[in-house]
Design a protein around this motif. Sequence first.
Motif, PDB file in Angstrom:
ATOM      1  N   ALA A 151       0.829  -1.207   0.000  1.00 51.33           N
ATOM      2  CA  ALA A 151       0.000   0.000   0.000  1.00 51.33           C
ATOM      3  C   ALA A 151       0.864   1.257   0.000  1.00 51.33           C
ATOM      4  O   ALA A 151       0.559   2.241  -0.674  1.00 51.33           O
ATOM      5  CB  ALA A 151      -0.933  -0.001   1.213  1.00 51.33           C
ATOM      6  N   THR A 152       1.959   1.209   0.752  1.00 54.46           N
ATOM      7  CA  THR A 152       2.850   2.367   0.810  1.00 54.46           C
ATOM      8  C   THR A 152       3.506   2.622  -0.529  1.00 54.46           C
ATOM      9  O   THR A 152       3.545   3.762  -1.017  1.00 54.46           O
ATOM     10  CB  THR A 152       3.940   2.149   1.874  1.00 54.46           C
ATOM     11  N   MET A 153       4.009   1.571  -1.157  1.00 51.47           N
ATOM     12  CA  MET A 153       4.700   1.764  -2.433  1.00 51.47           C
ATOM     13  C   MET A 153       3.735   2.180  -3.531  1.00 51.47           C
ATOM     14  O   MET A 153       4.098   2.955  -4.415  1.00 51.47           O
ATOM     15  CB  MET A 153       5.484   0.499  -2.787  1.00 51.47           C
ATOM     16  N   LYS A 154       2.490   1.708  -3.469  1.00 55.47           N
ATOM     17  CA  LYS A 154       1.492   2.189  -4.436  1.00 55.47           C
ATOM     18  C   LYS A 154       1.282   3.682  -4.249  1.00 55.47           C
ATOM     19  O   LYS A 154       1.226   4.441  -5.231  1.00 55.47           O
ATOM     20  CB  LYS A 154       0.173   1.439  -4.264  1.00 55.47           C
ATOM     21  N   ARG A 155       1.178   4.129  -3.009  1.00 52.55           N
ATOM     22  CA  ARG A 155       0.960   5.553  -2.733  1.00 52.55           C
ATOM     23  C   ARG A 155       2.145   6.387  -3.232  1.00 52.55           C
ATOM     24  O   ARG A 155       1.956   7.456  -3.815  1.00 52.55           O
ATOM     25  CB  ARG A 155       0.777   5.725  -1.228  1.00 52.55           C
ATOM     26  N   VAL A 156       3.355   5.904  -3.014  1.00 47.41           N
ATOM     27  CA  VAL A 156       4.544   6.647  -3.439  1.00 47.41           C
ATOM     28  C   VAL A 156       4.625   6.703  -4.965  1.00 47.41           C
ATOM     29  O   VAL A 156       4.971   7.735  -5.548  1.00 47.41           O
ATOM     30  CB  VAL A 156       5.819   6.033  -2.836  1.00 47.41           C
ATOM     31  N   ILE A 157       4.313   5.591  -5.626  1.00 44.29           N
ATOM     32  CA  ILE A 157       4.318   5.574  -7.099  1.00 44.29           C
ATOM     33  C   ILE A 157       3.309   6.583  -7.639  1.00 44.29           C
ATOM     34  O   ILE A 157       3.607   7.357  -8.553  1.00 44.29           O
ATOM     35  CB  ILE A 157       4.007   4.151  -7.619  1.00 44.29           C
ATOM     36  N   GLN A 158       2.107   6.580  -7.077  1.00 41.53           N
ATOM     37  CA  GLN A 158       1.080   7.517  -7.542  1.00 41.53           C
ATOM     38  C   GLN A 158       1.511   8.963  -7.319  1.00 41.53           C
ATOM     39  O   GLN A 158       1.333   9.817  -8.189  1.00 41.53           O
ATOM     40  CB  GLN A 158      -0.236   7.244  -6.821  1.00 41.53           C
ATOM     41  N   ALA A 159       2.084   9.244  -6.163  1.00 40.62           N
ATOM     42  CA  ALA A 159       2.533  10.598  -5.876  1.00 40.62           C
ATOM     43  C   ALA A 159       3.631  11.027  -6.839  1.00 40.62           C
ATOM     44  O   ALA A 159       3.662  12.163  -7.314  1.00 40.62           O
ATOM     45  CB  ALA A 159       3.024  10.694  -4.435  1.00 40.62           C
ATOM     46  N   SER A 210       9.557  10.785   2.019  1.00 41.42           N
ATOM     47  CA  SER A 210      10.026   9.436   1.704  1.00 41.42           C
ATOM     48  C   SER A 210      11.009   8.886   2.718  1.00 41.42           C
ATOM     49  O   SER A 210      11.001   7.686   3.015  1.00 41.42           O
ATOM     50  CB  SER A 210      10.648   9.418   0.311  1.00 41.42           C
ATOM     51  N   ASP A 211      11.879   9.724   3.264  1.00 41.32           N
ATOM     52  CA  ASP A 211      12.851   9.237   4.246  1.00 41.32           C
ATOM     53  C   ASP A 211      12.142   8.722   5.496  1.00 41.32           C
ATOM     54  O   ASP A 211      12.469   7.649   6.018  1.00 41.32           O
ATOM     55  CB  ASP A 211      13.835  10.342   4.626  1.00 41.32           C
ATOM     56  N   GLU A 212      11.155   9.484   5.968  1.00 43.55           N
ATOM     57  CA  GLU A 212      10.408   9.069   7.152  1.00 43.55           C
ATOM     58  C   GLU A 212       9.622   7.791   6.890  1.00 43.55           C
ATOM     59  O   GLU A 212       9.520   6.917   7.751  1.00 43.55           O
ATOM     60  CB  GLU A 212       9.471  10.190   7.602  1.00 43.55           C
ATOM     61  N   ILE A 213       9.058   7.693   5.692  1.00 41.37           N
ATOM     62  CA  ILE A 213       8.318   6.485   5.323  1.00 41.37           C
ATOM     63  C   ILE A 213       9.245   5.273   5.340  1.00 41.37           C
ATOM     64  O   ILE A 213       8.927   4.230   5.922  1.00 41.37           O
ATOM     65  CB  ILE A 213       7.675   6.649   3.938  1.00 41.37           C
ATOM     66  N   PHE A 214      10.388   5.408   4.692  1.00 40.03           N
ATOM     67  CA  PHE A 214      11.352   4.299   4.628  1.00 40.03           C
ATOM     68  C   PHE A 214      11.827   3.907   6.021  1.00 40.03           C
ATOM     69  O   PHE A 214      11.821   2.735   6.396  1.00 40.03           O
ATOM     70  CB  PHE A 214      12.540   4.713   3.752  1.00 40.03           C
ATOM     71  N   ASP A 215      12.240   4.905   6.809  1.00 44.03           N
ATOM     72  CA  ASP A 215      12.797   4.619   8.142  1.00 44.03           C
ATOM     73  C   ASP A 215      11.767   3.966   9.053  1.00 44.03           C
ATOM     74  O   ASP A 215      12.097   3.081   9.849  1.00 44.03           O
ATOM     75  CB  ASP A 215      13.301   5.912   8.788  1.00 44.03           C
ATOM     76  N   GLY A 216      10.505   4.393   8.932  1.00 45.92           N
ATOM     77  CA  GLY A 216       9.477   3.908   9.838  1.00 45.92           C
ATOM     78  C   GLY A 216       9.218   2.420   9.727  1.00 45.92           C
ATOM     79  O   GLY A 216       8.817   1.779  10.720  1.00 45.92           O
TER      80      GLY A 216
END
Length: 273
Positions: free
Chosen positions: A219-227, A236-242
């Motif tokens: 779900a996260t990677m779909k959201r990032v691709i769409q954005a 993106s850094d916070e998303i990855f680290d979390g």
Amino acid sequence: MRIVRGRPLHRTLLRSRLLITTELKDRIAFIKLARPATRNALAIDDWVALKTAIEGINSTSARVIVLASTLDATFCAGSDLKAMEVLVGQPELVVEFRLRMREAIEAVAAASIPTMANIQGDCFGAGVALALACDIRVAGGRARFGVTPAKLGISYPVEDIARLVKAVGSGQASRLLMVADTISAADAHRTGLVQMLGEVAEAERVATAIANNAPQSVATMKRVIQATMQGNKLASDEIFDGFFASEAFAEGLNAFKDKRPPIYADEPRSVEK
């Protein structure tokens, strides 16, 4: 299996005989079109039924949506031309038709879980727009594609032209829209209109692989691709680290060490801009 029937929005519009069926199996939600008489051409109420089906799936435990057809040689022939005849000289109905079609296609694009088009037959007109709204498109050897509004003396919605250009580039989009060629599955794959070639078993393999992966990650990677495609920037850094503190990552590591398939919880991880 649950059957969703579209409700006519205006008395002057032809009533649809399309059945849109939805079935949830092994965390895969299947939406199938079944209207043999018109080769799955969609009328206004069919677009409404499709939007309703997508919205219903978003609240289930499904991890991926597969759009398909019950017909052997057809995915979707586009919009129902017989139903569209009543739009001539009726500008208010034209707007209604455009909005209902747009809402359904955008519901597919905005689904919170991945969407896949399993195209095992003809895919024309609005059917191509519907497939383009999916994250992944798989086409079988019998599939053919055509975007033919120019042959009918109409245009293609701007949102769908934009998706077509992003998928195949301006040159191939011009060929498909202006020449209105019918192309093979192999040609569609070469141009980028579809990502994968494969029959039903291959499409189901892809869907199963998505369903078995961590839904939070997917779900996260779909959201990032769409954005990214929309030119937006996420933290993106916070998303990855979390994710390194997540239960999903702990399960993935344990499964790797134990040499077993991971078992991920259903709750998707939300991503904030």
